[in-house]
Design an enzyme around this catalytic site. Structure first.
Site, PDB file in Angstrom:
ATOM      1  N   ASP A 178      34.858  49.175  32.364  1.00 46.10           N
ATOM      2  CA  ASP A 178      33.530  48.611  32.867  1.00 46.10           C
ATOM      3  C   ASP A 178      33.755  48.325  34.422  1.00 46.10           C
ATOM      4  O   ASP A 178      33.403  47.373  35.026  1.00 46.10           O
ATOM      5  CB  ASP A 178      33.483  47.249  32.329  1.00 46.10           C
ATOM      6  CG  ASP A 178      32.238  46.226  32.483  1.00 46.10           C
ATOM      7  OD1 ASP A 178      31.221  47.127  33.167  1.00 46.10           O
ATOM      8  OD2 ASP A 178      32.212  45.039  32.491  1.00 46.10           O
ATOM      9  N   ASP A 223      39.179  42.649  35.881  1.00 45.69           N
ATOM     10  CA  ASP A 223      38.552  42.732  34.696  1.00 45.69           C
ATOM     11  C   ASP A 223      38.838  44.107  33.909  1.00 45.69           C
ATOM     12  O   ASP A 223      37.941  44.527  33.012  1.00 45.69           O
ATOM     13  CB  ASP A 223      36.982  42.578  34.637  1.00 45.69           C
ATOM     14  CG  ASP A 223      36.831  41.035  34.979  1.00 45.69           C
ATOM     15  OD1 ASP A 223      37.404  40.375  34.281  1.00 45.69           O
ATOM     16  OD2 ASP A 223      35.720  40.823  35.633  1.00 45.69           O
ATOM     17  N   ARG A 269      30.754  44.665  40.786  1.00 40.78           N
ATOM     18  CA  ARG A 269      30.712  43.279  40.027  1.00 40.78           C
ATOM     19  C   ARG A 269      31.947  42.903  39.653  1.00 40.78           C
ATOM     20  O   ARG A 269      32.574  41.811  39.504  1.00 40.78           O
ATOM     21  CB  ARG A 269      29.607  43.056  39.081  1.00 40.78           C
ATOM     22  CG  ARG A 269      29.952  43.952  37.478  1.00 40.78           C
ATOM     23  CD  ARG A 269      28.923  43.968  36.849  1.00 40.78           C
ATOM     24  NE  ARG A 269      28.869  44.995  35.771  1.00 40.78           N
ATOM     25  CZ  ARG A 269      28.989  46.228  35.947  1.00 40.78           C
ATOM     26  NH1 ARG A 269      28.504  46.714  37.042  1.00 40.78           N
ATOM     27  NH2 ARG A 269      29.206  47.011  34.811  1.00 40.78           N
ATOM     28  N   ASN A 270      32.809  44.172  39.358  1.00 38.97           N
ATOM     29  CA  ASN A 270      34.111  43.900  38.491  1.00 38.97           C
ATOM     30  C   ASN A 270      35.311  44.077  39.608  1.00 38.97           C
ATOM     31  O   ASN A 270      36.308  44.383  39.262  1.00 38.97           O
ATOM     32  CB  ASN A 270      34.358  44.479  37.347  1.00 38.97           C
ATOM     33  CG  ASN A 270      33.714  43.868  36.116  1.00 38.97           C
ATOM     34  OD1 ASN A 270      33.593  42.670  36.237  1.00 38.97           O
ATOM     35  ND2 ASN A 270      33.114  44.530  35.208  1.00 38.97           N
TER      36      ASN A 270
HETATM   37  P1  ADP Z   1      33.686  37.559  33.524  1.00 43.89           P
HETATM   38  O1  ADP Z   1      34.858  38.260  33.428  1.00 43.89           O
HETATM   39  O2  ADP Z   1      33.931  35.912  32.704  1.00 43.89           O
HETATM   40  O3  ADP Z   1      32.404  37.766  33.111  1.00 43.89           O
HETATM   41  P2  ADP Z   1      34.097  37.342  36.262  1.00 43.89           P
HETATM   42  O4  ADP Z   1      35.484  38.196  36.296  1.00 43.89           O
HETATM   43  O5  ADP Z   1      32.792  38.027  36.440  1.00 43.89           O
HETATM   44  O6  ADP Z   1      33.953  36.672  34.721  1.00 43.89           O
HETATM   45  O7  ADP Z   1      33.978  36.031  37.148  1.00 43.89           O
HETATM   46  C1  ADP Z   1      32.873  35.350  37.430  1.00 43.89           C
HETATM   47  C2  ADP Z   1      33.049  34.839  38.876  1.00 43.89           C
HETATM   48  O8  ADP Z   1      34.199  34.270  39.462  1.00 43.89           O
HETATM   49  C3  ADP Z   1      33.243  36.300  39.763  1.00 43.89           C
HETATM   50  O9  ADP Z   1      31.882  36.861  40.355  1.00 43.89           O
HETATM   51  C4  ADP Z   1      33.930  35.727  41.142  1.00 43.89           C
HETATM   52  O10 ADP Z   1      32.928  35.254  42.091  1.00 43.89           O
HETATM   53  C5  ADP Z   1      34.519  34.530  40.403  1.00 43.89           C
HETATM   54  N1  ADP Z   1      36.140  35.045  40.200  1.00 43.89           N
HETATM   55  C6  ADP Z   1      36.420  35.825  39.206  1.00 43.89           C
HETATM   56  N2  ADP Z   1      37.654  35.909  39.391  1.00 43.89           N
HETATM   57  C7  ADP Z   1      38.267  35.490  40.592  1.00 43.89           C
HETATM   58  C8  ADP Z   1      39.508  35.422  41.155  1.00 43.89           C
HETATM   59  N3  ADP Z   1      40.550  36.343  40.846  1.00 43.89           N
HETATM   60  N4  ADP Z   1      39.304  35.284  42.654  1.00 43.89           N
HETATM   61  C9  ADP Z   1      38.021  34.701  43.033  1.00 43.89           C
HETATM   62  N5  ADP Z   1      37.130  34.763  42.601  1.00 43.89           N
HETATM   63  C10 ADP Z   1      37.088  34.865  41.217  1.00 43.89           C
END
Ligand code: ADP
Length: 268
Positions: free
Chosen positions: A130, A148, A134-135
């Site tokens: 993925d 992710d 965004r990741n």
């Molecule tokens: P999911 O895997 O549940 O879809 P995400 O990884 O997309 O969640 O995380 C959602 C949001 O949280 C990201 O867009 C980012 O803004 C924030 N975020 C996630 N992981 C981190 C991190 N390690 N450090 C800072 N912000 C984070």
């Protein structure tokens, strides 16, 4: 018996919300003198048992261009995952915020950071599944790290898991993934080509005004994303290489790292 990946809830302090995603809220936190990001896993969102098995493997993946998983806190409900904190948030938002102020050097370095992290995953025989802006997350000093990896395998939402469904990332997916769910490092390379396009388009969405179905049709007809205005010819050639129909015709991440690195050192 205490598992190596278990985070002791007494050592974890939770702070303010910094985001939310597929699995639930993400909070800032503190763990063993470090600032961390804590993903609170919403009930019924994740196949917990399978994930716990995989967490061992994911914790052993350790590289400066990957967002580190420090551990999992299973004694708390909901379960939460403890990650390295990335101060500048996700790459797609970061690009949109910095629109008009991204130098050629920074854009190239962002792509290079991702290939470095991905070359490590490739050499570890670990498929991301993925990859997209965004990741990826951005650190305080503007370094980009891959996040992710492998996580879509534990999403329980049906809308996400089949290429026919609304939340499936069709616009980042290689043809063989859309057709037969055939994931590989080479399908990650396809997604990386789209990520490069996102970087040089300053965070625009690929195929903005087209539905998933229309995108599949135009890919089948051999069409590809157009060259972003800010992308040098040499960079667009690499994107096109990532989007070769046959997986074997695409470069490895190791090769992409070499190619992008040579562009960096060639710059005036
Ligand atoms: P999911 O895997 O549940 O879809 P995400 O990884 O997309 O969640 O995380 C959602 C949001 O949280 C990201 O867009 C980012 O803004 C924030 N975020 C996630 N992981 C981190 C991190 N390690 N450090 C800072 N912000 C984070």
């Amino acid at each position: 018996s205490k598992e190596e990946w278990e985070v002791d809830p007494d050592e974890l302090t939770l702070g303010q919300e910094i985001g939310s995603g597929q699995f639930g809220l993400v909070l800032e936190g503190r763990w063993r003198e470090m600032k961390v990001a804590v993903k609170m896993i919403r009930e019924q969102c994740m196949s917990d048992e399978e994930f716990k098995e995989e967490a061992r493997i994911m914790m052993r993946l350790s590289h400066c261009k990957l967002v580190q998983l420090y551990g999992v806190c299973t004694q708390r409900s909901p379960m939460c995952l403890v990650f390295e904190l990335m101060k500048n948030g996700c790459l797609s938002n970061y690009l949109r915020t910095k629109k008009g102020h991204l130098s050629q050097d920074l854009m190239l370095r962002m792509c290079l950071d991702v290939t470095e992290g991905m070359a490590y995953l490739e050499s570890s025989n670990f498929i991301h599944r993925d990859l997209g802006a965004r990741n990826c997350l951005v650190s305080e000093n503007n370094e980009v790290k891959v996040s992710d990896f492998g996580m879509t395998r534990f999403v329980l939402d049906d809308q996400y898991t089949s290429s026919q469904c609304s939340k499936f990332p069709v616009k980042w997916s290689a043809p063989e993934v859309i057709r037969y769910s055939k994931y590989s490092s080479k399908s990650d390379v396809w997604s990386f080509g789209v990520l490069m396009w996102e970087v040089y388009s300053e965070g625009r969405l690929p195929y903005e005004n087209r539905s998933n179905g229309e995108v599949v049709e135009s890919l089948n007809a051999g069409l590809r994303l157009l060259k972003p205005r800010l992308a040098p010819d040499a960079v667009y050639l690499l994107m096109e290489w990532c989007w070769k129909e046959r997986p074997d015709d695409r470069p490895s991440f190791a090769a992409l790292f070499y190619e992008l690195n040579s562009l960096l050192t060639c710059e005036p």
